[in-house]
Enzyme design. Sequence first.
Site, PDB file in Angstrom:
ATOM      1  N   ASN A  42       0.835  -1.203   0.000  1.00 26.07           N
ATOM      2  CA  ASN A  42       0.000   0.000   0.000  1.00 26.07           C
ATOM      3  C   ASN A  42       0.874   1.259   0.000  1.00 26.07           C
ATOM      4  OD1 ASN A  42       0.569  -0.896   2.675  1.00 26.07           O
ATOM      5  ND2 ASN A  42      -1.095   0.300   3.534  1.00 26.07           N
ATOM      6  N   GLU A  44       0.307   5.194   0.763  1.00 25.94           N
ATOM      7  CA  GLU A  44      -0.645   6.190   1.261  1.00 25.94           C
ATOM      8  C   GLU A  44      -0.282   7.597   0.803  1.00 25.94           C
ATOM      9  OE1 GLU A  44      -1.090   5.557   5.513  1.00 25.94           O
ATOM     10  OE2 GLU A  44      -2.289   3.762   5.120  1.00 25.94           O
ATOM     11  N   TYR A  48      -5.866  11.681   1.780  1.00 26.14           N
ATOM     12  CA  TYR A  48      -6.132  10.269   2.090  1.00 26.14           C
ATOM     13  C   TYR A  48      -6.735   9.459   0.947  1.00 26.14           C
ATOM     14  CZ  TYR A  48      -5.362  11.500   7.032  1.00 26.14           C
ATOM     15  OH  TYR A  48      -4.841  11.920   8.222  1.00 26.14           O
ATOM     16  N   GLU A  55      -3.220  -4.438  -3.234  1.00 27.91           N
ATOM     17  CA  GLU A  55      -3.791  -5.273  -4.306  1.00 27.91           C
ATOM     18  C   GLU A  55      -3.798  -4.534  -5.639  1.00 27.91           C
ATOM     19  OE1 GLU A  55      -4.958  -4.675  -1.270  1.00 27.91           O
ATOM     20  OE2 GLU A  55      -6.394  -6.200  -0.621  1.00 27.91           O
ATOM     21  N   CYS A  85     -10.620  -4.638   0.198  1.00 22.52           N
ATOM     22  CA  CYS A  85     -11.678  -3.622   0.209  1.00 22.52           C
ATOM     23  C   CYS A  85     -12.532  -3.722  -1.055  1.00 22.52           C
ATOM     24  CB  CYS A  85     -11.075  -2.222   0.347  1.00 22.52           C
ATOM     25  SG  CYS A  85     -10.407  -1.537  -1.173  1.00 22.52           S
ATOM     26  N   CYS A  88     -10.873  -2.683  -4.403  1.00 26.98           N
ATOM     27  CA  CYS A  88      -9.931  -3.688  -4.929  1.00 26.98           C
ATOM     28  C   CYS A  88     -10.674  -4.891  -5.500  1.00 26.98           C
ATOM     29  CB  CYS A  88      -8.943  -4.124  -3.851  1.00 26.98           C
ATOM     30  SG  CYS A  88      -7.746  -2.826  -3.470  1.00 26.98           S
TER      31      CYS A  88
HETATM   32  N1  THU Z   1      -5.251  -1.529   2.559  1.00 27.63           N
HETATM   33  C1  THU Z   1      -4.683  -2.345   1.613  1.00 27.63           C
HETATM   34  O1  THU Z   1      -3.598  -2.064   1.089  1.00 27.63           O
HETATM   35  N2  THU Z   1      -5.354  -3.463   1.265  1.00 27.63           N
HETATM   36  C2  THU Z   1      -6.522  -3.894   1.828  1.00 27.63           C
HETATM   37  O2  THU Z   1      -7.044  -4.938   1.464  1.00 27.63           O
HETATM   38  C3  THU Z   1      -7.151  -3.090   2.874  1.00 27.63           C
HETATM   39  C4  THU Z   1      -6.524  -1.774   3.171  1.00 27.63           C
HETATM   40  C5  THU Z   1      -4.502  -0.350   2.996  1.00 27.63           C
HETATM   41  C6  THU Z   1      -5.067   0.972   2.602  1.00 27.63           C
HETATM   42  C7  THU Z   1      -4.498   1.870   3.681  1.00 27.63           C
HETATM   43  O3  THU Z   1      -3.186   2.279   3.317  1.00 27.63           O
HETATM   44  C8  THU Z   1      -4.390   0.989   4.903  1.00 27.63           C
HETATM   45  O4  THU Z   1      -4.444  -0.346   4.409  1.00 27.63           O
HETATM   46  C9  THU Z   1      -5.481   1.201   5.926  1.00 27.63           C
HETATM   47  O5  THU Z   1      -6.721   1.143   5.359  1.00 27.63           O
END
Ligand code: THU
Length: 131
Positions: A42, A44, A48, A55, A85, A88
């Site tokens: 991920n 960020e 936000y 994924e 999520c 994704c």
């Molecule tokens: N996140 C992912 O990378 N994959 C997921 O399946 C769920 C959430 C990340 C997004 C964000 O950077 C952090 O987790 C918290 O939501």
Amino acid sequence: MDIELLMKKAKEVRKYAYAPYSNFTVGAALLTKEKKIFTGCNVENTAYSSTICAERVCLVKAVSEGYRDFTAIAIYADTDFISPCGECRQVLAEFNGNIKVIIGSPGNYQEKNLNDLLPFSFNFFSGKSEE
Ligand code: THU
């Protein structure tokens, strides 16, 4: 064996996650039909909503290098079982609604089918929702 390796790759790549806002780091590894693995973490952002999940990072890496046939994706985080999520799920379904979604950790994972995680999804090409 492919699946175990995929989960290991997801775990390894998590160290590159950029998550200063949530401190929740995630790794993902995507397997192509050709048995090539693309990894992602991920990333960020201070705005936000510009954050990208692990994924989608591995998926866009694969597609932008000419790979579109995916058979499995492994996802690893510091929780027992991370569930991808909604965004994704939708992005993965664009390429294969039947992809295996592997969650958990090396040696202790569960296998789901994307169609079960995203039922009755919209499909532009067939002009109707898929059951
Ligand atoms: N996140 C992912 O990378 N994959 C997921 O399946 C769920 C959430 C990340 C997004 C964000 O950077 C952090 O987790 C918290 O939501």
